[in-house]
Write an enzyme that holds these catalytic residues in place. Structure first.
Site, PDB file in Angstrom:
ATOM      1  N   GLU A 242      -3.928   1.887  -7.439  1.00  0.00           N
ATOM      2  CA  GLU A 242      -4.440   2.851  -6.412  1.00  0.00           C
ATOM      3  C   GLU A 242      -3.769   4.277  -6.958  1.00  0.00           C
ATOM      4  OE1 GLU A 242      -6.625   1.593  -2.829  1.00  0.00           O
ATOM      5  OE2 GLU A 242      -4.354   1.330  -2.286  1.00  0.00           O
TER       6      GLU A 242
ATOM      7  N   HIS B 209       0.819  -1.087   0.032  1.00  0.00           N
ATOM      8  CA  HIS B 209       0.051   0.027   0.088  1.00  0.00           C
ATOM      9  C   HIS B 209       0.764   1.339   0.073  1.00  0.00           C
ATOM     10  CE1 HIS B 209      -3.009   3.024   1.230  1.00  0.00           C
ATOM     11  NE2 HIS B 209      -3.824   2.173   0.684  1.00  0.00           N
TER      12      HIS B 209
HETATM   13  P1  PGA Z   1      -9.766   6.135   0.168  1.00  0.00           P
HETATM   14  O1  PGA Z   1      -8.547   4.936   0.151  1.00  0.00           O
HETATM   15  O2  PGA Z   1     -10.960   5.082  -0.520  1.00  0.00           O
HETATM   16  O3  PGA Z   1      -9.967   6.731   1.134  1.00  0.00           O
HETATM   17  O4  PGA Z   1      -9.261   6.941  -1.218  1.00  0.00           O
HETATM   18  C1  PGA Z   1      -8.253   3.782  -0.544  1.00  0.00           C
HETATM   19  C2  PGA Z   1      -7.033   3.280  -0.153  1.00  0.00           C
HETATM   20  O5  PGA Z   1      -6.035   3.907   0.190  1.00  0.00           O
HETATM   21  O6  PGA Z   1      -7.295   1.823  -0.375  1.00  0.00           O
END
Ligand code: PGA
Length: 230
Positions: free
Chosen positions: A157, A88
């Site tokens: 992401e 992440h």
């Molecule tokens: P968010 O976070 O939905 O608050 O943008 C997503 C994540 O970091 O997995």
């Protein structure tokens, strides 16, 4: 579709328990083919009843041992946890997890047979350089990662869309997912970054999107369930 909730450093042991009880009820109406994962903070890990998988947001690449402040496989096994988030952007950035460290962790949990949600994503200054730079950056995050592992789910992401309320556009998600799908041999690919009830239908209808990894909008069971019931 896969709907994964990442609580990050939110919720307590008590509020997670209530959440899971409410979630169980909502899940009765979900589509049978959909899969739901919840990643609560470590202090809230437990065995929960219901049609969903509980995973850990992080763990150390060890069975047990002298690693102050960390948890290993032994602690996860107590609750039957066999799913983990790795890579992440918040861990890469704030906890200084390098690609080498991330790849070592991936290897270890692969050997343990864990389901791995492997996260990748580019910062804004790379996105602004154009698509070629984005793909170059993203592909470098597969260095040392065995993408042929059968229990891997990739989560794309874009960092600039995480927690900002501003999701990537349909076009940005669509072009990036199309290219990534090829690179990862068609493994399941989630989108993450401000996914919420208001944009979920649009996001999951994009070709190459197999689900979402949700932070902010997963913190309330009403909002998260609205997404998998949409
Ligand atoms: P968010 O976070 O939905 O608050 O943008 C997503 C994540 O970091 O997995």
């Amino acid at each position: 579709m896969i709907f994964a909730a990442n609580f990050k450093t939110n919720h307590t042991r008590a509020s997670t328990k209530t959440y899971m009880e409410d979630l169980k009820v909502k899940l009765v109406s979900k589509k049978p083919e959909d899969k739901v994962y919840i990643f609560p903070p470590s202090t809230a890990l437990d065995r929960f009843d219901g049609d969903f998988t509980v995973g850990t947001q992080n763990a150390y690449a060890t069975q047990n041992g002298a690693y102050t402040g960390e948890i290993g496989v032994e602690q996860l096994e107590e609750f039957g946890i066999k799913a983990i988030l790795i890579g992440h952007s918040e861990r890469r950035e704030y906890m200084d997890e390098t690609q080498t460290k991330v790849a070592e962790k991936f290897d270890f949990f692969k050997e343990q047979g864990f389901e791995i949600i492997y996260c990748i994503g580019e910062p804004l200054h790379i996105r602004e350089k154009g698509f070629e730079s984005v793909m170059q950056y993203l592909l470098a995050q597969f260095e040392g990662i065995d993408i042929s592992y059968d229990k891997v789910i990739v989560a794309y992401e874009p960092i600039w869309a995480i927690g900002t309320g501003r999701s990537a556009t349909v076009d940005e998600i669509s072009t990036t997912h199309r290219a990534l799908k090829k690179a990862i041999n068609n493994k399941p690919l989630l989108y993450g970054g401000s996914a919420k009830p208001a944009n979920i239908k649009e996001i999951i209808s994009i070709a190459g999107v197999d689900g979402v990894l949700v932070g902010s909008a997963s913190l309330s069971v009403e909002s998260f369930s609205e997404m998998f019931l949409a």
